[in-house]
Motif scaffolding. Structure first.
Motif, PDB file in Angstrom:
ATOM      1  N   ALA A  51       0.687  -1.211  -0.006  1.00 33.60           N
ATOM      2  CA  ALA A  51       0.066   0.039  -0.071  1.00 33.60           C
ATOM      3  C   ALA A  51       1.000   1.352  -0.084  1.00 33.60           C
ATOM      4  CB  ALA A  51      -0.897   0.090   1.284  1.00 33.60           C
ATOM      5  N   PHE A  52       1.918   1.505   0.974  1.00 28.31           N
ATOM      6  CA  PHE A  52       2.414   2.490   0.983  1.00 28.31           C
ATOM      7  C   PHE A  52       3.352   2.641  -0.259  1.00 28.31           C
ATOM      8  CE2 PHE A  52       2.183   1.859   5.732  1.00 28.31           C
ATOM      9  CZ  PHE A  52       1.450   3.128   5.840  1.00 28.31           C
ATOM     10  N   ASN A  53       3.846   1.616  -1.031  1.00 29.97           N
ATOM     11  CA  ASN A  53       4.471   1.902  -2.114  1.00 29.97           C
ATOM     12  C   ASN A  53       3.675   1.945  -3.404  1.00 29.97           C
ATOM     13  OD1 ASN A  53       7.082   1.552  -1.198  1.00 29.97           O
ATOM     14  ND2 ASN A  53       7.047  -0.624  -1.131  1.00 29.97           N
ATOM     15  N   LYS A  54       2.517   2.177  -3.180  1.00 31.72           N
ATOM     16  CA  LYS A  54       1.327   2.582  -4.178  1.00 31.72           C
ATOM     17  C   LYS A  54       1.307   1.525  -5.329  1.00 31.72           C
ATOM     18  CE  LYS A  54       1.687   7.572  -3.755  1.00 31.72           C
ATOM     19  NZ  LYS A  54       2.026   8.717  -4.191  1.00 31.72           N
ATOM     20  N   LEU A  55       1.526   0.261  -4.810  1.00 28.02           N
ATOM     21  CA  LEU A  55       1.319  -0.981  -5.591  1.00 28.02           C
ATOM     22  C   LEU A  55       0.182  -1.760  -5.511  1.00 28.02           C
ATOM     23  CD1 LEU A  55       4.872  -2.531  -4.758  1.00 28.02           C
ATOM     24  CD2 LEU A  55       4.452  -1.066  -6.949  1.00 28.02           C
TER      25      LEU A  55
ATOM     26  N   LYS B  47       1.488  -1.529  -9.764  1.00 27.96           N
ATOM     27  CA  LYS B  47       1.190  -0.798 -10.801  1.00 27.96           C
ATOM     28  C   LYS B  47       1.413  -1.807 -12.122  1.00 27.96           C
ATOM     29  CE  LYS B  47       3.134   3.580  -8.538  1.00 27.96           C
ATOM     30  NZ  LYS B  47       4.300   4.542  -8.691  1.00 27.96           N
TER      31      LYS B  47
ATOM     32  N   ASN C 284       4.871   1.530 -15.775  1.00 23.47           N
ATOM     33  CA  ASN C 284       5.675   2.468 -14.876  1.00 23.47           C
ATOM     34  C   ASN C 284       6.290   3.386 -16.314  1.00 23.47           C
ATOM     35  OD1 ASN C 284       7.331   4.264 -13.587  1.00 23.47           O
ATOM     36  ND2 ASN C 284       7.701   2.842 -12.013  1.00 23.47           N
TER      37      ASN C 284
ATOM     38  N   GLU D 272       9.617  14.459  -8.875  1.00 22.89           N
ATOM     39  CA  GLU D 272       8.487  14.291  -9.352  1.00 22.89           C
ATOM     40  C   GLU D 272       7.332  15.344  -9.266  1.00 22.89           C
ATOM     41  OE1 GLU D 272       6.847  11.395  -6.160  1.00 22.89           O
ATOM     42  OE2 GLU D 272       8.559   9.836  -6.724  1.00 22.89           O
TER      43      GLU D 272
END
Length: 493
Positions: free
Chosen positions: A137-141, A143, A146, A167
């Motif tokens: 969750a914290f790595n926004k996975l 995906k 990319n 970013e």
């Protein structure tokens, strides 16, 4: 009626997601990260082929929150485990799904040390799942794509090049400004990074996925259907060796006729005894001396080998005959004088020839006494009580639940004629249950206590007998039965 043509879709305009700068070495990367941070940029990420010491300090990377989340999950698992075990084992109330407060061998219903294993396991379970899912969750996975991986120069990040990425969600983000800042700190190459439109999956993938999803429900439906139906065919076995092993089971016949009698299990050779199975002392194994060798063999077979007829149990004819005699005695008591009672007692069948001394194979010493005390606490104290007064935990539970209508209290080992029982009769009671009476053929009519011959070995039965005799002696012994040393020991205690 005219139809207006559909407007053509607007071409997709790529969006800048960041500015990528390339550096030649790890030292340059650290210096660049420190310099870009000093210019006020905060959303900066570094990429290198190998770990670089000092890059975290140069980026001023914030401490991740995941360890604190995992700590909270572990504490939650601890609380859930403790409350769950307390509710199940120490809480009881007239509500649905209530716990059950059950007294087990006098142990406390709630004790933290006894609940540590389950608590530890739930702490690990909650923490492990939280660490795994929290990392995703914290790595926004996950995906599915990319844009970095579509950049040809960035592919060297796993080889020999080093990159910094500012970013687009940085508060000070501006493409031209950041490009100039990277060039001023010595970046070899700087370029903006654009996203790409997400193309929908081809229809064939959606079709195949839908078919597989529906097919996955078929096994579940078959399992649910088989739970409520019967079948004459054997069940489907994935690992058939677990059900159909190449072997012969006991008490079955062999169709191939390997043996003349068709059995799959061989009977013992006639006239032989298995090593360690010789039973040549009826006093040791029965507790009484039977009449004749054949009677001893039959009695021992019934007691120790689990025959359908228990040792001393009356046949139907004997039971009916005994019942008829009891009825006749009861009827005669109404018509005859009171002196008929002694006559009836005189006609009672004789008791077996009980053993009155411990067999020579059983040493009467303190080791045997301690062994008997240990076995007594395991098998006997739950009903008869620690002191033999018939007030064990099972009886206390029955009293607590007000079940005395259906519950028969255990017998006290100190009442009536029990203290005068021969040791052989106590042994027989332990092995086969208590005796409710004796039959004319010399057999024993059993009472409500079951036998423990399947749980307690022969020598342990005699050890329990020795301890029971010691318990009974505590109620009848006088100072004259003790030595001066024993009396002095009692005074000191």
């Amino acid at each position: 009626m005219s139809h207006e043509p559909k407007p053509e879709p607007k071409p997709y305009e790529p969006q800048v997601i960041g500015v990528l700068a390339e550096f030649d070495g790890p030292d340059e990367l650290i210096d660049g990260a420190r310099a870009i941070r000093e210019k006020g940029y905060r959303r900066v990420e570094a990429f290198s082929p190998f770990p670089i010491h000092g890059i975290d300090d140069a980026l001023a990377a914030p401490k991740p929150i995941l360890p604190w989340v995992v700590l909270g999950a572990g504490l939650t698992g601890c609380l859930v485990a403790v409350l769950m075990q307390w509710y199940m084992n120490a809480f009881e109330a007239p509500i649905p799904f209530s716990g059950y407060d059950y007294n087990i061998s006098g142990k406390p219903a709630w004790s933290l040390p006894a609940n540590i294993p389950v608590t530890f396991e739930l702490i690990i379970l909650f923490s492990a799942f939280t660490a795994f899912l929290g990392m995703i969750a914290f790595n926004k996975l996950p995906k599915f794509s990319n844009p970095l991986f579509r950049n040809e120069r960035f592919l060297k990040a796993t080889d020999n090049k080093f990159f910094l990425l500012v970013e687009a969600d940085d508060p000070q983000f501006a493409t031209e400004t950041i490009t100039g800042a990277f060039q001023s700190i010595g970046a070899q190459h700087v370029e903006p990074l654009y996203d790409q439109p997400n193309e929908p999956l081809p229809g064939v993938f959606l079709l195949v996925g839908g078919v597989l999803a529906v097919a996955a429900l078929v096994p579940l439906g078959l399992i649910a259907m088989s739970r409520d139906t019967t079948s004459q065919t054997p069940r489907l076995s994935i690992w058939w060796d677990m059900d159909y092993q190449p072997k012969y089971k006991a008490q079955t016949t062999i169709e191939t006729g390997i043996f003349a009698d068709g059995r799959s299990m061989r009977v013992p050779v006639e006239g032989t005894v298995a090593r360690g199975s010789l039973r040549d002392n009826p006093a040791l194994y029965l507790g009484y001396i039977p009449k004749g060798e054949e009677t001893f063999e039959t009695s021992f077979r019934l007691q120790e080998e689990g025959s359908e007829e228990e040792a001393g149990e009356a046949s139907p004819d004997d039971t009916d005959e005994a019942a008829s005699e009891d009825d006749a005695a009861a009827a005669g008591a109404e018509e005859t004088p009171s002196d008929a009672a002694p006559a009836a007692a005189a006609e009672a069948p004789p008791q077996p020839d009980w053993v009155t001394e411990f067999p020579k194979e059983i040493p009467v010493n303190m080791d045997t006494m301690k062994r008997g005390q240990e076995r007594y606490k395991i098998y006997c104290a739950v009903c008869h009580g620690m002191a033999g007064d018939g007030d064990g935990l099972v009886h206390e539970r029955a009293v607590e639940l007000d079940q005395l209508v259906t519950w028969s209290p255990p017998t006290s080992l100190h009442q009536g004629e029990l203290p005068n029982y021969p040791v052989g009769r106590l042994y027989d009671t332990i092995a086969n249950g208590n005796a409710a009476g004796f039959l004319e053929n010399g057999g024993i009519k059993r009472g409500r206590m079951a036998g423990y011959k399947a749980q307690i070995p022969v020598k342990d039965r005699w050890a329990i007998v020795l301890y029971v005799k010691a318990l009974q002696k505590t109620r009848t012994a006088s100072p004259g039965d003790l030595t001066e040393q024993e009396l002095e020991s009692l005074k000191n205690n």
